[in-house]
Write an enzyme that holds these catalytic residues in place. Structure first.
Site, short mmCIF file in Angstrom:
data_model
loop_
_atom_site.label_atom_id
_atom_site.label_comp_id
_atom_site.label_asym_id
_atom_site.label_seq_id
_atom_site.Cartn_x
_atom_site.Cartn_y
_atom_site.Cartn_z
N ASP A 266 -8.64 6.36 7.05
CA ASP A 266 -9.21 5.04 6.77
C ASP A 266 -9.57 4.33 8.07
OD1 ASP A 266 -9.74 2.46 5.82
OD2 ASP A 266 -8.21 2.61 4.25
N HIS B 266 -10.89 4.65 3.03
CA HIS B 266 -10.81 3.37 2.35
C HIS B 266 -11.17 3.40 0.86
CE1 HIS B 266 -9.97 -0.80 3.15
NE2 HIS B 266 -11.04 -1.18 2.50
N SER C 131 -7.69 -3.49 -0.31
CA SER C 131 -8.41 -4.05 0.83
C SER C 131 -8.17 -5.57 0.96
CB SER C 131 -9.89 -3.71 0.68
OG SER C 131 -10.59 -3.97 1.87
#
Ligand SMILES: *[C@@H]1O[C@H](CO)[C@@H](O)[C@H](O)[C@H]1NC(C)=O
Ligand SMILES: *[C@@H]1O[C@H](CO)[C@@H](O)[C@H](O)[C@H]1NC(C)=O
Ligand SMILES: *[C@@H]1O[C@H](CO)[C@@H](O)[C@H](O)[C@H]1NC(C)=O
Length: 419
Positions: free
Chosen positions: A359, A392, A189
């Site tokens: 995601d 995610h 991320s």
């Protein structure tokens, strides 16, 4: 809009961004609280540190270290020098160092929430790597400074530009000085964004062997949630001007009240908030989620959140925008903040990218924008994995991430030759 209205809107927007950018975590937390299921009591005593609570207990060696950045932040760093089954004193084969860099609103603990045989740092150690876990400024174990106190606004006067300029280089320099070897990097991320931005400026690359980017974030134009639309239309750029630098502490916010306010917002379905916000994480065990809730989310700075909001709205990865041209000129010598030009990432830098079809934060279309920028990359230095079912948080907490993702990361690291 009145000043009060503006402030209210701004606060609302930051809260939206909290959900959007910390995505899975806060969303899961929220969903849980929302349905009245409290997480278990703290499993870890926070004084213990990450080594004691999550590494030593599994029979691995672990050292608590600290690194001071050039701008005075004292960051905690954990080293797992070898695997559990390693015969020490045996072969003299040098272990390759790996730095693990977490995302926004979490800390290094986030890599260690599954059973040990599923956790990336421990898997890497067992596969012969020398593992270093970074903890960004402002998170639980990285709240010290040579002169500033976390209670002062000046402590929070930074965005991810400073993570790029100070935190990452400090950790890289330290690991490089201790190991004398080029470093493998794993980012998740925001940990991918700051790495890509650094590489584009030619930073770190002389100490880097290869990088694995999980759930990569460089463009954020397509986060596909109703909340993203709210955030994108807002003007959070004004927030720091209004409030000055401050701590952004998700745990200090009235999450329950916030959720209620979200639920009346048109288009937000509170029955499926988790999926609506993060995308559907396919593979996270509920006991891992409980551990997560007792350890995260962690603080960041409001300025960092605003900076992320700017990336969402402008669709381009640039330095922090002070909005007022005069301030930008003061900081950058230009009216607009300079961009991080990802075309300048060295084409021969070994990159492994893994992204998920579900995601909602690192949207497939945004990853494709990134891949398009990387289309001139040396073909044998770029490896891309697409996982249809992953969202995610599956990349760090998925029960099957070991087989689906980490195996490939290790194989990628093992096949790169240092140059
Ligand atoms: C934050 O940093 C800027 C320089 O980047 C400085 O002008 C400003 O006074 C600082 N604010 C605080 C509260 O430290
Ligand atoms: C989920 O976690 C619990 C407790 O650690 C464990 O007993 C169970 O086997 C896990 N489920 C899966 C599918 O790994
Ligand atoms: C980014 O860098 C590339 C290659 O150096 C250059 O062609 C391009 O114009 C740059 N883009 C911007 C927006 O500066």
């Amino acid at each position: 809009m009145s000043l009060l209205g503006l402030m209210h809107f701004a606060i609302f927007t930051v809260l939206c961004l909290l959900v959007l950018t910390c995505v899975p975590y806060q969303a899961e937390a929220s969903t849980r609280f929302f349905f009245g299921r409290k997480p278990h009591v703290d499993v870890f005593a926070s004084e213990d540190g990450i080594c004691a609570s999550s590494v030593l207990v599994h029979g691995y060696k672990c050292q608590e270290l600290e690194v001071t950045t050039e701008d005075g932040y004292i960051l905690s760093l954990q080293r797992i020098p070898e695997g559990r089954a390693q015969v020490s004193g045996g072969g003299k084969k040098q272990r390759q160092p790996v730095i693990l860099q977490h995302g926004v609103l979490v800390d290094g603990m986030t890599w260690l929430l599954n059973p040990p045989e599923q956790d990336l740092p421990l898997i890497l150690a067992d596969n012969g790597f020398d593992v270093w876990i970074a903890n960004t400024r402002g998170t639980r174990y990285s709240r010290r400074h040579t002169s500033l106190d976390p209670s002062s606004p000046a402590f929070w006067n930074w965005s991810f530009d400073e993570l790029i300029s100070y935190d990452l280089p400090a950790v890289f320099d330290y690991v490089f000085s201790k190991t004398g070897q080029k470093i493998n990097y794993v980012g998740h991320s925001l940990g991918t964004l700051i790495a890509l931005a650094s590489f584009s400026e030619g930073k770190l690359v002389n100490k880097l062997k290869s990088a694995a980017l999980l759930s990569p974030v460089a463009y954020l134009s397509h986060m596909h949630t109703q909340l993203a639309v709210v955030a994108a239309k807002s003007f959070v750029g004004e927030i720091t001007t209004l409030f000055g630098p401050a701590e952004f502490n998700p745990k200090g916010l009235p999450v329950g009240a916030f959720l209620k306010s979200l639920c009346v917002y048109p288009g937000i379905d509170c029955n499926d908030l988790l999926t609506a916000i993060t995308g559907a994480n396919c593979c996270i065990n509920s006991s891992t989620l409980d551990l997560f809730l007792s350890n995260e989310p962690q603080s960041t700075s409001t300025k960092n959140m605003v900076h992320l909001a700017q990336i969402v709205r402008r669709g381009v990865l640039a330095k922090f925008n002070y909005v007022r041209p005069r301030y930008n000129v003061m900081h950058y010598g230009e009216i607009y903040p300079p961009i991080y030009n990802l075309s300048n990432i060295p084409h021969d830098l070994p990159l492994f990218i893994s992204y998920g079809g579900q995601d909602a934060l690192s949207d497939v279309r945004d990853v494709e924008t990134l891949l398009d920028i990387l289309k001139l990359h040396d073909v044998d230095k770029l490896s891309v994995q697409f996982i249809k079912d992953y969202a995610h948080a599956d990349f760090i907490m998925g029960i099957n991430a070991k087989d689906i993702v980490y195996k490939n990361v290790i194989s990628f690291f093992s096949h790169q030759v240092s140059n």
